[in-house]
Structure formats: structure tokens, C-alpha cells
Write a protein that holds these residues in place. Structure first.
Motif, mmCIF file in Angstrom:
data_model
loop_
_atom_site.group_PDB
_atom_site.id
_atom_site.type_symbol
_atom_site.label_atom_id
_atom_site.label_comp_id
_atom_site.label_asym_id
_atom_site.label_seq_id
_atom_site.Cartn_x
_atom_site.Cartn_y
_atom_site.Cartn_z
ATOM 1 N N VAL A 21 -7.737 -1.142 3.348
ATOM 2 C CA VAL A 21 -7.119 -1.828 2.220
ATOM 3 C C VAL A 21 -5.850 -2.476 2.723
ATOM 4 N N ALA A 22 -5.894 -3.782 2.926
ATOM 5 C CA ALA A 22 -4.737 -4.557 3.391
ATOM 6 C C ALA A 22 -4.094 -3.906 4.615
ATOM 7 N N GLY A 23 -4.924 -3.380 5.500
ATOM 8 C CA GLY A 23 -4.424 -2.777 6.719
ATOM 9 C C GLY A 23 -3.748 -1.427 6.531
ATOM 10 N N ALA A 24 -3.767 -0.889 5.325
ATOM 11 C CA ALA A 24 -3.035 0.346 5.043
ATOM 12 C C ALA A 24 -3.820 1.600 5.422
ATOM 13 N N GLY A 25 -5.116 1.506 5.452
ATOM 14 C CA GLY A 25 -5.897 2.671 5.824
ATOM 15 C C GLY A 25 -6.728 3.220 4.691
ATOM 16 N N ARG A 26 -7.138 4.464 4.851
ATOM 17 C CA ARG A 26 -8.019 5.091 3.885
ATOM 18 C C ARG A 26 -7.250 5.607 2.684
ATOM 19 N N PHE A 27 -7.992 6.180 1.727
ATOM 20 C CA PHE A 27 -7.431 6.604 0.442
ATOM 21 C C PHE A 27 -6.197 7.485 0.597
ATOM 22 N N GLU A 28 -6.283 8.490 1.448
ATOM 23 C CA GLU A 28 -5.142 9.388 1.587
ATOM 24 C C GLU A 28 -3.927 8.692 2.206
ATOM 25 N N HIS A 29 -4.170 7.594 2.910
ATOM 26 C CA HIS A 29 -3.068 6.851 3.527
ATOM 27 C C HIS A 29 -2.457 5.816 2.597
ATOM 28 N N VAL A 30 -3.127 5.503 1.513
ATOM 29 C CA VAL A 30 -2.594 4.511 0.564
ATOM 30 C C VAL A 30 -2.091 5.165 -0.719
ATOM 31 N N GLY A 31 -1.884 6.468 -0.679
ATOM 32 C CA GLY A 31 -1.279 7.114 -1.834
ATOM 33 C C GLY A 31 -2.114 8.210 -2.447
ATOM 34 N N GLY A 32 -3.416 8.213 -2.232
ATOM 35 C CA GLY A 32 -4.302 9.260 -2.718
ATOM 36 C C GLY A 32 -4.025 9.712 -4.136
ATOM 37 N N GLY A 33 -3.497 10.925 -4.254
ATOM 38 C CA GLY A 33 -3.230 11.517 -5.566
ATOM 39 C C GLY A 33 -2.226 10.730 -6.379
ATOM 40 N N SER A 34 -1.278 10.082 -5.721
ATOM 41 C CA SER A 34 -0.289 9.270 -6.444
ATOM 42 C C SER A 34 -0.957 8.116 -7.183
ATOM 43 N N ILE A 35 -1.993 7.548 -6.561
ATOM 44 C CA ILE A 35 -2.733 6.462 -7.206
ATOM 45 C C ILE A 35 -3.414 6.980 -8.469
ATOM 46 N N LEU A 36 -3.997 8.170 -8.373
ATOM 47 C CA LEU A 36 -4.661 8.744 -9.548
ATOM 48 C C LEU A 36 -3.654 9.064 -10.646
ATOM 49 N N ASP A 37 -2.481 9.563 -10.276
ATOM 50 C CA ASP A 37 -1.432 9.814 -11.270
ATOM 51 C C ASP A 37 -1.004 8.515 -11.949
ATOM 52 N N MET A 38 -0.832 7.469 -11.152
ATOM 53 C CA MET A 38 -0.438 6.178 -11.697
ATOM 54 C C MET A 38 -1.515 5.647 -12.649
ATOM 55 N N ALA A 39 -2.772 5.806 -12.268
ATOM 56 C CA ALA A 39 -3.872 5.346 -13.110
ATOM 57 C C ALA A 39 -3.892 6.102 -14.437
ATOM 58 N N ALA A 40 -3.658 7.407 -14.385
ATOM 59 C CA ALA A 40 -3.622 8.204 -15.613
ATOM 60 C C ALA A 40 -2.472 7.757 -16.515
ATOM 61 N N ASP A 41 -1.312 7.485 -15.918
ATOM 62 C CA ASP A 41 -0.169 7.001 -16.701
ATOM 63 C C ASP A 41 -0.480 5.655 -17.352
ATOM 64 N N MET A 42 -1.108 4.778 -16.590
ATOM 65 C CA MET A 42 -1.455 3.458 -17.123
ATOM 66 C C MET A 42 -2.444 3.579 -18.277
ATOM 67 N N ALA A 43 -3.425 4.478 -18.141
ATOM 68 C CA ALA A 43 -4.386 4.682 -19.220
ATOM 69 C C ALA A 43 -3.675 5.177 -20.472
ATOM 70 N N GLY A 44 -2.715 6.079 -20.305
ATOM 71 C CA GLY A 44 -1.930 6.558 -21.439
ATOM 72 C C GLY A 44 -1.134 5.450 -22.092
ATOM 73 N N GLU A 45 -0.580 4.554 -21.294
ATOM 74 C CA GLU A 45 0.173 3.415 -21.831
ATOM 75 C C GLU A 45 -0.745 2.477 -22.616
ATOM 76 N N ILE A 46 -1.954 2.304 -22.127
ATOM 77 C CA ILE A 46 -2.920 1.448 -22.821
ATOM 78 C C ILE A 46 -3.244 2.034 -24.187
#
Length: 67
Positions: free
Chosen positions: A33-58
Motif C-alpha cells: 500500500v503506497a510502499g508502506a507494507g502489509r497491514f501490520e505495517h500500515v497501522g493494523g489495529g489503529s486502522i480498525l479503531d479509526m474505522a469504528a470511530d468513523m462508523a459511529g460518526e456516520i
């Protein structure tokens, strides 16, 4: 904020959430992903937390638009 404003803001946030989840899905599949690497290298759990927050905002935006 008017009902329509709440709805439009929620839709905008939903599109951003969709983009975030698509990038996460690519990373989970092991693709670069844009040279950043695999899931754990691009934020892993932080991405899922952010997604959950965004869903709550929606949800909050749509609930606010219903008033």
C-alpha cells in the motif's frame, strides 16, 4: 445544522470510511500500500479503531439528521 447537512456530512464520512477499508483490505491481502507494507505495517489495529470511530460518526450524523 440542518437535516440535509447532517445527511450530507454522514455520506461524505461514509465514502472516507469506504476508502479506508479498501486500503486496509489490500494491506490485509499482503499487497503493498503506497510502499508502506502489509497491514501490520500500515497501522493494523489503529486502522480498525479509526474505522469504528468513523462508523459511529456516520450513525451520529444520521441520527442528528433525523431530528
Amino acid at each position: 445544522m440542518s437535516k440535509q447537512d447532517h445527511i450530507e456530512a454522514a455520506i461524505d464520512r461514509a465514502y472516507k470510511l469506504e476508502s479506508l477499508l479498501r486500503v486496509a483490505a489490500l494491506a490485509m491481502d499482503g499487497e503493498q500500500v503506497a510502499g508502506a507494507g502489509r497491514f501490520e505495517h500500515v497501522g493494523g489495529g489503529s486502522i480498525l479503531d479509526m474505522a469504528a470511530d468513523m462508523a459511529g460518526e456516520i450513525v451520529a450524523g444520521l441520527e442528528g439528521g433525523g431530528k
